[in-house]
Design a protein around this motif. Structure first.
Motif, PDB file in Angstrom:
ATOM      1  N   GLN A   1      11.197  65.746  40.141  1.00 32.57           N
ATOM      2  CA  GLN A   1      10.504  64.815  41.038  1.00 32.57           C
ATOM      3  C   GLN A   1       9.545  65.534  41.984  1.00 32.57           C
ATOM      4  OE1 GLN A   1      10.882  61.414  40.640  1.00 32.57           O
ATOM      5  NE2 GLN A   1      12.003  62.176  38.838  1.00 32.57           N
ATOM      6  N   LYS A   2      10.008  66.648  42.552  1.00 33.10           N
ATOM      7  CA  LYS A   2       9.161  67.400  43.497  1.00 33.10           C
ATOM      8  C   LYS A   2       9.627  68.860  43.525  1.00 33.10           C
ATOM      9  CE  LYS A   2      12.021  66.507  47.588  1.00 33.10           C
ATOM     10  NZ  LYS A   2      12.023  66.159  49.010  1.00 33.10           N
ATOM     11  N   PRO A   3       8.778  69.777  44.018  1.00 37.03           N
ATOM     12  CA  PRO A   3       9.178  71.195  44.061  1.00 37.03           C
ATOM     13  C   PRO A   3      10.374  71.407  44.990  1.00 37.03           C
ATOM     14  CG  PRO A   3       6.813  70.942  44.468  1.00 37.03           C
ATOM     15  CD  PRO A   3       7.412  69.574  44.532  1.00 37.03           C
ATOM     16  N   THR A   4      11.207  72.391  44.692  1.00 39.30           N
ATOM     17  CA  THR A   4      12.287  72.768  45.610  1.00 39.30           C
ATOM     18  C   THR A   4      11.657  73.512  46.793  1.00 39.30           C
ATOM     19  OG1 THR A   4      12.685  74.942  44.619  1.00 39.30           O
ATOM     20  CG2 THR A   4      13.865  73.067  43.641  1.00 39.30           C
ATOM     21  N   PRO A   5      12.378  73.655  47.913  1.00 42.80           N
ATOM     22  CA  PRO A   5      11.791  74.325  49.078  1.00 42.80           C
ATOM     23  C   PRO A   5      11.216  75.723  48.770  1.00 42.80           C
ATOM     24  CG  PRO A   5      13.797  73.209  49.725  1.00 42.80           C
ATOM     25  CD  PRO A   5      13.690  73.049  48.243  1.00 42.80           C
ATOM     26  N   ILE A   6      11.965  76.544  48.020  1.00 45.38           N
ATOM     27  CA  ILE A   6      11.460  77.903  47.733  1.00 45.38           C
ATOM     28  C   ILE A   6      10.199  77.834  46.869  1.00 45.38           C
ATOM     29  CG2 ILE A   6      13.031  78.247  45.744  1.00 45.38           C
ATOM     30  CD1 ILE A   6      11.954  81.038  48.144  1.00 45.38           C
ATOM     31  N   GLN A   7      10.153  76.892  45.918  1.00 40.19           N
ATOM     32  CA  GLN A   7       8.969  76.757  45.051  1.00 40.19           C
ATOM     33  C   GLN A   7       7.757  76.304  45.852  1.00 40.19           C
ATOM     34  OE1 GLN A   7      10.466  73.976  42.179  1.00 40.19           O
ATOM     35  NE2 GLN A   7      11.707  75.497  41.107  1.00 40.19           N
TER      36      GLN A   7
ATOM     37  N   THR B   1      14.036  80.978  39.866  1.00 43.98           N
ATOM     38  CA  THR B   1      13.471  81.482  38.594  1.00 43.98           C
ATOM     39  C   THR B   1      12.113  80.844  38.317  1.00 43.98           C
ATOM     40  OG1 THR B   1      15.716  81.803  37.744  1.00 43.98           O
ATOM     41  CG2 THR B   1      13.920  81.833  36.142  1.00 43.98           C
ATOM     42  N   LEU B   2      12.021  79.525  38.443  1.00 40.65           N
ATOM     43  CA  LEU B   2      10.739  78.851  38.215  1.00 40.65           C
ATOM     44  C   LEU B   2       9.719  79.186  39.295  1.00 40.65           C
ATOM     45  CD1 LEU B   2      11.553  75.261  36.892  1.00 40.65           C
ATOM     46  CD2 LEU B   2      10.832  77.265  35.613  1.00 40.65           C
ATOM     47  N   ALA B   3      10.205  79.605  40.466  1.00 41.82           N
ATOM     48  CA  ALA B   3       9.287  79.981  41.550  1.00 41.82           C
ATOM     49  C   ALA B   3       8.400  81.149  41.127  1.00 41.82           C
ATOM     50  CB  ALA B   3      10.078  80.341  42.809  1.00 41.82           C
ATOM     51  N   TYR B   4       8.935  82.069  40.306  1.00 40.18           N
ATOM     52  CA  TYR B   4       8.069  83.173  39.840  1.00 40.18           C
ATOM     53  C   TYR B   4       7.594  82.988  38.396  1.00 40.18           C
ATOM     54  CZ  TYR B   4      12.352  85.193  37.727  1.00 40.18           C
ATOM     55  OH  TYR B   4      13.490  85.403  36.987  1.00 40.18           O
ATOM     56  N   LEU B   5       8.316  82.183  37.588  1.00 42.81           N
ATOM     57  CA  LEU B   5       7.917  82.017  36.177  1.00 42.81           C
ATOM     58  C   LEU B   5       6.600  81.250  36.024  1.00 42.81           C
ATOM     59  CD1 LEU B   5      10.832  81.190  33.702  1.00 42.81           C
ATOM     60  CD2 LEU B   5       9.327  83.178  33.738  1.00 42.81           C
TER      61      LEU B   5
END
Length: 549
Positions: free
Chosen positions: A201-207, A231-235
């Protein structure tokens, strides 16, 4: 391959110099061990021809390999208390030659000269590398129009995000967070299609805060509790970085992205995420110990875009010249457990062959002194984003119960806990020793309770089967050592049961973080005996931060 390597070595004239015969023993080592080590580390071949007073040393290989071998030989001779006197390359270039001092005193080391030689070697090593692009961020009008008050309020409401620029001197402006996926990926329809397919739905805080920083080409340290989308924050930015470089995959001559993970389980999970969000035909490989080494070598030599690796096996392939790390322009490191598993030396060896102007992202659930030191050593002017408290991300979504109990009553209490579990509950029981894990699993088996165990002494195929059974719900109890307490990505774990208290308080945070993931709530039960009292003050501190005292 050996024949091809031999032909390649012959393409450069050998580097020649002489040294006093008395130094040959230090260079060769007992049974030839030292010279073999020098050859393995440099990738060159070293030939020593002993004369009456002087020995001739020839180094065969590429210019880089020769220079690396020469530098290593310099170090061996210096550490043996000897010094060089004259020498040269076959083509007439002047080089130093070695002879023992008549004076028995250890010579004074010329550190300035050593530093100068190192700088020369570094510049030669990285000369001729293709250019690298890092900044791909196009800020959306919605993000750009946020006022400072809006930004601060949004960060506060989203798990208390805090950001800082660690660059010395004049500080840079930390970019505004992105509130929607479109704000950051609207120019990348393939990524948006993948996100919609998965149903986020939306990005997590870290993302939301990490993506604008990474896509600007800035090194990042991301600190957030487990299960928050690190993981997705850097992938995702890694995919964009990889496919937007000015040279093609063929010209690159090796992988473009390297992800270091401390355990096989976490490495495999990162690979699964790579495959799940496949982008523009990017190929990835997972390299780890305990699996088919030859198969991994074959895959790497055929050519891949992303290498996900544990440091030990990658170090092995690197030292034996099976993998080219000079092509890496984007490096991500899951720093959790790297230090306490003793991987720092391997990481430093790996980084020797990764270009210094790369982009680096490091993630962790905690921010202790050791992780800070590691970050300082290989990130350049990073920004830091931390979600929740800085020192220990107290897991607020987990109800934490602490039971003070005598050692001999732990098993009885655990059995009553297991008997009280509901049919849909799923629990990890953490223990301090592999033997205890096998012992408890055996006890459950005798009682007819389905269970799996996970620890370092089990074969890789058994470990993968244990994880698969637990994920799919074939068993609802997993007995594990701390090996499993990093990156174990099972969203429906309802309980963590700490049968043995962990070795340190950071480990406690990681264990507890196995439950309460992806927005769910969870429960952690920790047994504390008299031998665990030294952890009490820090444990109370964590409980206070989570408002659970």
């Amino acid at each position: 391959p050996r024949a091809a390597a031999g032909r390649a070595r012959c393409s450069s004239a050998p580097l020649c110099f002489h040294l006093d015969s008395a130094l040959v023993g230090a260079l060769i080592g007992r049974g030839g061990t030292k010279i073999k080590e020098l050859e393995n580390c440099s990738g060159s071949r070293i030939k020593v021809t002993r004369g009456a007073y002087e020995a001739e040393v020839k180094i065969f290989g590429s210019i880089d390999e020769q220079n690396k071998a020469k530098m290593l030989i310099d170090n061996v001779i210096t550490s043996s208390g000897q010094s060089y006197i004259r020498g040269g390359r076959e083509k007439g270039e002047t080089l130093d030659i070695i002879k023992p001092e008549n004076n028995p005193k250890k010579p004074v080391i010329d550190w300035a000269a050593l530093r100068e030689n190192r700088a020369k070697y570094e510049s030669m090593k990285w000369a001729g590398l293709p250019p690298i692009e890092k900044n791909f961020y196009k800020e959306s009008s919605r993000t750009a129009s946020m006022s400072q008050e809006e930004v601060e309020l949004w960060r506060k409401e989203n798990n208390d995000i805090t950001c800082d620029d660690l660059k010395e001197g004049e500080k840079r402006c930390v970019p505004n967070p992105v509130r929607k996926f479109e704000d950051v990926f609207e120019h990348y329809p393939d990524i948006m299609a993948n996100i919609r397919k998965v149903g986020f739905q939306k990005p997590t805080p870290i993302q939301s805060q990490a993506w604008p920083i990474i896509l600007q080409g800035i090194d990042l340290i991301g600190i957030a509790q487990t299960g928050t989308g690190k993981t997705l924050a850097y992938l995702m930015p890694g995919f964009i970085h990889l496919t937007s470089q000015p040279i093609s995959k063929e010209q690159r001559g090796g992988p473009g992205m390297l992800i270091l993970a401390p355990t096989r389980e976490l490495a495999l999970q990162v690979e699964a995420e790579c495959s799940k969000y496949a982008y523009k035909g990017i190929e990835s490989i997972c390299i780890y110990g305990g699996a088919d080494r030859k198969g991994q070598i074959d895959m790497v030599t055929k050519g891949v875009d992303i290498v996900i690796a544990t440091p030990g096996r990658l170090n092995d392939l690197q030292m034996n010249n099976f993998i080219n790390l000079k092509s890496i322009t984007y490096l991500a490191n899951e720093a959790d457990r790297m230090l306490d598993m003793g991987f720092e030396p391997q990481i430093m060896k790996i980084l020797i062959d990764v270009r210094p102007d790369r982009q680096t992202v490091m993630t962790s659930a905690t921010w202790p002194d050791g992780v800070r030191r590691l970050a300082k050593s290989y990130l350049k002017n990073p920004m830091i984003v931390y979600v929740g408290t800085l020192d220990l991300a107290a897991v607020n979504t987990v109800q934490q119960k602490v039971i003070v109990i005598p050692e001999e009553e732990k098993r009885t209490f655990m059995r009553s806990f297991i008997n009280s579990m509901k049919p849909k509950d799923k629990v990890i029981i953490f223990v301090g020793k592999k033997l205890t894990a096998d012992d408890l699993a055996s006890d459950f088996g005798i009682q007819g309770i389905p269970v799996q165990s996970l620890h370092g002494n089990r074969e890789q195929c058994d470990r993968e089967q244990a994880l698969d059974d637990f994920k799919k719900g074939k068993v609802r109890i997993l007995v594990a050592t701390d090996l499993a307490s990093r990156g174990l990505d099972v969203h429906d774990i309802t309980h963590v049961f700490n049968f043995d208290f962990p070795r340190n308080i950071e480990e406690y945070v990681h264990r507890v973080g196995r439950t309460g993931r992806a927005g769910r709530t969870g429960e952690a039960v920790t047994l504390v005996t008299s031998k665990d009292w030294r952890f009490a003050p820090k444990l109370i501190d964590i409980l206070e931060r989570a408002n659970q005292v």
